[in-house]
Design a protein around this motif. Structure first.
Motif, short mmCIF file in Angstrom:
data_model
loop_
_atom_site.label_atom_id
_atom_site.label_comp_id
_atom_site.label_asym_id
_atom_site.label_seq_id
_atom_site.Cartn_x
_atom_site.Cartn_y
_atom_site.Cartn_z
N GLY A 14 -5.73 -4.00 -15.27
CA GLY A 14 -5.88 -3.97 -16.35
C GLY A 14 -6.93 -2.62 -16.96
N ARG A 15 -7.42 -1.89 -15.56
CA ARG A 15 -8.31 -0.99 -15.64
C ARG A 15 -7.55 0.13 -14.63
NH1 ARG A 15 -14.16 -2.21 -13.65
NH2 ARG A 15 -13.60 0.39 -14.05
N CYS A 16 -8.33 0.83 -14.19
CA CYS A 16 -8.61 1.94 -13.94
C CYS A 16 -9.94 2.14 -13.35
CB CYS A 16 -8.43 3.87 -14.29
SG CYS A 16 -9.16 4.91 -14.79
N TRP A 17 -9.72 3.37 -12.06
CA TRP A 17 -11.22 3.94 -11.53
C TRP A 17 -11.13 5.43 -11.45
CZ3 TRP A 17 -15.44 -0.48 -10.86
CH2 TRP A 17 -14.89 -1.59 -10.53
N GLU A 18 -12.06 5.26 -11.91
CA GLU A 18 -11.71 6.70 -12.55
C GLU A 18 -12.45 7.36 -10.79
OE1 GLU A 18 -13.26 8.68 -15.65
OE2 GLU A 18 -11.30 7.84 -16.67
N GLU A 19 -13.60 7.19 -10.76
CA GLU A 19 -13.73 7.11 -8.68
C GLU A 19 -14.01 6.12 -8.35
OE1 GLU A 19 -18.63 8.63 -9.87
OE2 GLU A 19 -17.94 8.12 -11.89
N ASP A 20 -13.30 6.66 -6.63
CA ASP A 20 -12.41 6.47 -5.81
C ASP A 20 -13.79 4.91 -5.50
OD1 ASP A 20 -10.19 6.51 -6.45
OD2 ASP A 20 -9.53 8.06 -5.28
N VAL A 21 -15.28 6.14 -5.61
CA VAL A 21 -16.03 5.45 -4.67
C VAL A 21 -16.39 4.03 -4.96
CG1 VAL A 21 -17.66 6.93 -5.06
CG2 VAL A 21 -17.66 6.12 -2.92
N LYS A 22 -16.49 3.80 -6.47
CA LYS A 22 -17.02 2.79 -7.03
C LYS A 22 -16.46 1.62 -7.02
CE LYS A 22 -20.20 5.73 -10.57
NZ LYS A 22 -20.06 5.73 -12.04
N HIS A 23 -15.40 1.39 -6.68
CA HIS A 23 -13.92 0.29 -6.39
C HIS A 23 -14.94 -0.69 -5.50
CE1 HIS A 23 -10.57 -2.04 -5.66
NE2 HIS A 23 -10.35 -1.60 -6.64
N PRO A 24 -14.72 -1.48 -5.81
CA PRO A 24 -16.30 -2.24 -4.47
C PRO A 24 -14.77 -3.07 -3.42
CG PRO A 24 -14.84 -3.54 -6.89
CD PRO A 24 -14.26 -2.24 -7.12
N LEU A 25 -14.02 -2.41 -3.42
CA LEU A 25 -13.63 -1.97 -2.28
C LEU A 25 -13.94 -0.83 -1.20
CD1 LEU A 25 -9.38 -3.84 -2.30
CD2 LEU A 25 -12.01 -4.78 -2.20
N ALA A 26 -14.65 0.14 -1.79
CA ALA A 26 -15.05 0.96 -1.48
C ALA A 26 -16.08 0.31 0.16
CB ALA A 26 -15.74 2.27 -2.06
N ARG A 128 -21.43 10.23 1.32
CA ARG A 128 -19.82 9.28 0.75
C ARG A 128 -19.77 10.28 0.68
NH1 ARG A 128 -25.30 6.86 -1.23
NH2 ARG A 128 -25.84 4.98 -0.56
N ASP A 129 -18.43 9.54 0.66
CA ASP A 129 -17.31 9.72 0.33
C ASP A 129 -16.58 9.49 -0.93
OD1 ASP A 129 -16.54 11.66 2.69
OD2 ASP A 129 -15.83 9.83 3.65
N ALA A 130 -15.68 10.55 -1.75
CA ALA A 130 -15.15 10.45 -3.04
C ALA A 130 -14.24 9.75 -2.82
CB ALA A 130 -15.27 12.12 -3.66
N SER A 131 -13.87 8.54 -2.31
CA SER A 131 -13.02 8.24 -1.72
C SER A 131 -13.30 6.83 -1.77
CB SER A 131 -12.53 8.44 -1.07
OG SER A 131 -12.63 8.52 0.16
N THR A 132 -12.18 5.85 -1.84
CA THR A 132 -12.48 4.07 -1.78
C THR A 132 -11.86 3.78 0.38
OG1 THR A 132 -11.29 3.99 -3.64
CG2 THR A 132 -10.58 1.71 -2.62
N PHE A 133 -11.52 4.20 0.83
CA PHE A 133 -11.84 4.34 1.52
C PHE A 133 -11.42 5.86 2.92
CE2 PHE A 133 -8.87 0.84 0.65
CZ PHE A 133 -9.68 -0.14 0.99
N SER A 134 -11.91 6.10 3.88
CA SER A 134 -11.92 7.42 4.74
C SER A 134 -11.49 6.80 6.01
CB SER A 134 -12.87 8.02 4.45
OG SER A 134 -13.91 7.79 5.06
N PHE A 135 -10.87 7.91 6.79
CA PHE A 135 -11.05 7.28 8.24
C PHE A 135 -10.49 8.83 9.05
CE2 PHE A 135 -6.43 9.17 6.68
CZ PHE A 135 -6.18 9.92 7.68
N ASN A 136 -11.42 8.88 10.41
CA ASN A 136 -11.59 10.31 11.05
C ASN A 136 -11.44 9.37 12.89
OD1 ASN A 136 -13.54 11.53 13.23
ND2 ASN A 136 -15.41 11.66 11.43
N ALA A 137 -10.24 10.72 12.84
CA ALA A 137 -9.94 10.91 14.07
C ALA A 137 -10.30 11.47 14.99
CB ALA A 137 -8.69 10.55 14.22
N GLY A 258 -7.26 6.90 -1.76
CA GLY A 258 -7.70 6.37 -2.84
C GLY A 258 -6.67 5.25 -2.96
N LEU A 259 -7.02 4.29 -4.13
CA LEU A 259 -6.16 3.05 -3.35
C LEU A 259 -6.26 3.02 -5.57
CD1 LEU A 259 -5.92 -0.07 -3.01
CD2 LEU A 259 -8.14 -0.41 -3.74
N ASN A 260 -4.94 2.35 -5.57
CA ASN A 260 -4.15 2.47 -7.25
C ASN A 260 -4.48 3.63 -7.97
OD1 ASN A 260 -2.40 0.39 -6.17
ND2 ASN A 260 -4.53 -1.20 -6.64
#
Length: 389
Positions: A14-26, A128-137, A258-260
């Motif tokens: 029922g909602r969108c997270w316009e800023e990925d980093v503010k998602h609770p799973l971030a 902080r990254d502007a994303s819900t998740f990030s990875f570094n290989a 990004g997530l959803n």
């Protein structure tokens, strides 16, 4: 979750997270996935990146806030299989640890190869990254360069230390307000800060307080120098920095996830999307009143929605132009055919005459019935002469 055109799918909640980093799973913690790719595959990415850079150069301004010397993964199609493996390792990690559901969609906001050297870009400031998740290989062996690595401050640990950093910030306010020549406003702020500092430990209200990355102390973070082919996976809200490389060359692959993000698409945005079009259009018009009204308050997602609107308008324009050209071509072909072929002209006339006849037959029937009705009425009604008799 009312939408202007379509209802949101169930994964949107029922909602969108316009800023990925503010998602609770971030705030998901760090995991190091060992051996996500082989050392040979890491070497393949480095070779492909250097070969491309030898012709086209490295990018340095793709990111606004924290630019890196990098190349996007789309510039390296020959090693797409390696990026796919890294993506698979990241996805398995976050779905297993971070609360990502099977119906949730992960999208690659950006994936790129980065090069760190003492002569060029040695490291990257904490952020902080502007994303819900990030990875570094890691694409380089830790022994092939000096310094380097990544220092990370987990959000879960920083939240525990919020009162410590809030008190340090208030102590700075007190110092500034009690310094010689301090303004009346600074002295008032210092008095209020001192009153807050006098409260017992553990009683400060830290809800809503976010520690700025530049205030974090190195000893509260943890430095990581992972093996070649391994990948670090974490939430985008965890503060981190690329420590300076002092010798050799360090290569990595970084990715923002990004997530959803489809939940924020124009088709689900309702009046939010309409207002985005109005705001960005007003800002682009250069009107002073619009700049004064919106200023820096225009959300970044407004520009994403605005680009979707532009895409719709482009499709409408091209469809209208295509229809006009098709109509013109059809008329020209018909005109030429009727002029050059008498048989075609005769057949066309018969066709139109037949169509016109079918359309007019109904009207002729109605007109005939009306005439019969009038005749019948005239035979029944008395005339002037019959009344005189």
């Amino acid at each position: 979750a009312r939408a202007l055109w379509f209802s949101m799918p169930p994964e949107c909640d029922g909602r969108c997270w316009e800023e990925d980093v503010k998602h609770p799973l971030a705030s998901c913690d760090l995991e190091v996935v060992e051996g996500a790719i082989t050392p040979e595959e890491a070497d393949d990415v480095v070779a492909a990146a250097e070969a491309h850079a030898a012709v086209h150069g490295w990018h340095s301004q793709r990111h606004i806030a924290y630019p890196t010397q990098d190349l996007p993964w789309t510039a390296l199609p020959s090693v797409a299989r390696v990026f796919d493996k890294l993506w698979g390792a990241m996805e398995e990690s976050v779905r297993r640890r971070c609360g990502v559901r099977p119906i949730d969609r992960l999208t690659p906001n950006d994936i790129f190869a980065v090069k760190y050297t003492p002569e060029g870009q040695a490291g990257l400031d904490r952020h902080r990254d502007a994303s819900t998740f990030s990875f570094n290989a890691a694409l380089s062996d830790p022994t092939s360069y000096g310094g380097g690595g990544t220092r990370i401050w987990l959000d879960s640990a920083v939240r525990i230390l919020r009162e410590k950093y809030l008190r340090a910030e208030l102590e700075g306010v007190v110092r500034d307000g009690t310094a010689p020549g301090a303004s009346a406003e600074a002295r008032g702020a210092a008095t209020r800060a001192k009153d807050t500092l006098d409260r017992p430990a553990g009683t400060l209200d830290v809800d809503g307080y976010v520690v700025r990355p530049d205030r974090l102390l190195p000893e509260d973070g943890e430095a990581h120098k992972i093996a070649k082919g391994s990948v670090m996976v974490q939430g985008g809200r965890n503060v981190h920095e690329g420590m300076s490389t002092v010798s050799g060359t360090r290569y990595i692959v970084a990715g923002f996830v990004g997530l959803n993000r489809h939940c924020c698409a124009l088709r689900y945005s309702g009046w939010r999307g309409v207002m985005a079009l109005v705001r960005v259009t007003a800002m682009n018009s250069g009107q002073v009143a619009a700049r004064d009204k919106f200023g820096e308050g225009v959300p970044l997602w407004d520009y994403v929605l605005y680009e979707e609107w532009r895409g719709i308008f482009r499709r409408i324009r091209w469809a209208s132009l295509s229809l006009a050209l098709l109509s013109l071509a059809t008329y020209a072909a018909w005109h030429v055919a009727t002029r050059l072929s008498p048989r075609f002209n005769l057949a066309a006339q018969r066709l139109f005459a037949g169509v016109a006849g079918y359309e007019s037959s109904g009207l002729d029937c109605v007109r005939g019935l009306a005439r019969k009705r009038r005749r019948a009425m005239q035979s029944v009604l008395p005339t002037k002469h019959s009344l005189d008799d």
